[in-house]
Design an enzyme around this catalytic site. Structure first.
Site, PDB file in Angstrom:
ATOM      1  N   LYS A  61       0.848  -1.207   0.000  1.00 24.05           N
ATOM      2  CA  LYS A  61       0.000   0.000   0.000  1.00 24.05           C
ATOM      3  C   LYS A  61       0.886   1.262   0.000  1.00 24.05           C
ATOM      4  CE  LYS A  61      -3.829  -2.364   2.268  1.00 24.05           C
ATOM      5  NZ  LYS A  61      -4.498  -2.731   3.511  1.00 24.05           N
ATOM      6  N   GLN A 106      -4.728  -1.301   9.773  1.00 29.16           N
ATOM      7  CA  GLN A 106      -4.622  -2.606   9.111  1.00 29.16           C
ATOM      8  C   GLN A 106      -5.262  -3.698   9.974  1.00 29.16           C
ATOM      9  OE1 GLN A 106      -3.322  -3.193   5.991  1.00 29.16           O
ATOM     10  NE2 GLN A 106      -3.952  -5.325   6.260  1.00 29.16           N
ATOM     11  N   ASP A 130     -11.185   3.086   4.103  1.00 27.18           N
ATOM     12  CA  ASP A 130     -11.629   1.696   3.971  1.00 27.18           C
ATOM     13  C   ASP A 130     -13.148   1.598   3.798  1.00 27.18           C
ATOM     14  OD1 ASP A 130      -9.582  -0.178   3.956  1.00 27.18           O
ATOM     15  OD2 ASP A 130      -9.330  -0.143   6.137  1.00 27.18           O
TER      16      ASP A 130
END
Ligand code: NDP
Length: 309
Positions: free
Chosen positions: A54, A98, A124
């Protein structure tokens, strides 16, 4: 005839090159780059790999991204305090914590994180506000994997409206949001899970079959209608030699690589499905790269929206 391979990596490259241009124009207008902050708790090897890719992708796109790594034994309060600090920091556009969090933080830890992240910075798309907006079909920040799947279908000119989509898996991060997105695009959607009776027969009614369960090679030929589009979301690390030779094929390059490394990543869909499906995403190189491309997309959208405020 073998199914058409839906090249997620190529579509992801296309999306990212379009984004790079938008990022440049954002920087010109705002006088700064979009900014993504990633929080990783612990040092789980898979999570570190995901986070590194990422960060690399963000830097390729001109996004200012950095990682804060907390010790695995950090308390949930410490994690939430960090999130609150990032919420309050006006230079931060996107916050990603995460998953999974270490189990020592308790069952509801991830939900507490989602309850705390500012929805405007929720790249997200997992905060309750953004989940609600997704259900109401007015979300700007949509969960990355489902959003990537819809991009792949659209850019591969696969019709969604009026078709029967079957989603196997009902998680908050993939199953439920992809079902919602397909419903908004006028598919008739069936969601299956571990308690669904006669799963194969239900799946075999799909024009578009999405599997997001995390079981190597679970979806066999009898799950698939001839000509169906099959989207394989699963990422499963295989270490068993017999499973690897069944799924990778003795003598294939991937099997050779398995023999050297002792592990390989495979999807939920068995390779025999290629003989019956109309189109199929590979693993790796299908949905995975799209997920990262859509994270970059969401970071830019969050930055643009915050800039307009
Ligand atoms: P979860 O473990 O959260 O959910 C799995 C779902 O699959 C559950 O709804 C579960 O049903 C269902 N399931 C499990 N076993 C069966 C079975 N035998 N029959 C029917 N349903 C079953 O997983 P995620 O949604 O987080 O991830 C799914 C997979 O997708 C994983 O392999 C993950 O690594 C991968 N993934 C890939 C991404 C990518 O970018 N390519 C991104 C995110 C995930 P129930 O609810 O009844 O328990």
């Amino acid at each position: 005839m073998a199914a058409q391979v839906l090249d997620g990596a190529a579509v992801a490259r296309q999306i990212r090159s379009e984004l790079a241009e938008r990022v440049r124009s954002f920087e010109k207008n705002a006088g700064r780059r979009p900014c993504l902050r990633i929080v990783l708790v612990g040092d789980k090897a898979d999570s570190e790999i995901y986070v590194r890719s990422k960060l690399k992708s963000a830097s390729d796109e001109g996004i200012d991204a950095s990682l804060t790594q907390l010790a695995a034994q950090s308390s949930i309060e410490k994690v939430l305090d960090l999130v609150r600090t990032l919420n309050a920091d006006p230079t931060v556009d996107g916050i990603l914590v995460q998953s999974p969090l270490p189990s020592s933080l308790g069952d509801g830890a991830m939900l507490r994180v989602f309850d705390t992240i500012d929805p405007a910075k929720d790249v997200d798309g997992f905060t309750p506000v953004n989940v609600g907006r997704l259900v109401q079909n007015r979300a700007a920040l949509v969960p990355c994997t489902p959003a990537g799947i819809v991009q792949l279908l659209d850019r591969s000119r696969i019709e969604i409206a009026g078709r029967h989509a079957v989603v196997i898996g009902r998680s908050d991060i993939v199953g439920k949001p992809i079902a919602m997105l397909l419903l908004h695009r006028h598919a008739t959607v069936t969601i299956c899970h571990s308690r669904t009776p006669d799963l194969a027969a239900t799946a075999a009614r799909a024009d578009i079959l999405v599997s997001a369960i995390g079981r190597a090679g679970f979806v066999r030929k009898n799950f698939v209608k001839a000509g169906a589009v099959v989207i394989d979301v699963g990422i499963n690390r295989v270490t068993d030699a017999a499973v690897a030779s069944a799924l990778l094929g003795e003598g294939s390059l991937r099997h050779e690589s398995f023999l050297k490394k002792g592990s390989a990543v495979v999807g939920d869909v068995h390779p025999e499905v290629s003989a019956i499906a109309g189109a199929l995403t590979p693993v790796p190189g299908g949905v995975g790269p799209l997920t990262i491309a859509m994270l970059m997309h969401n970071t830019l959208v969050a930055a643009e929206q915050r800039q307009r405020r």
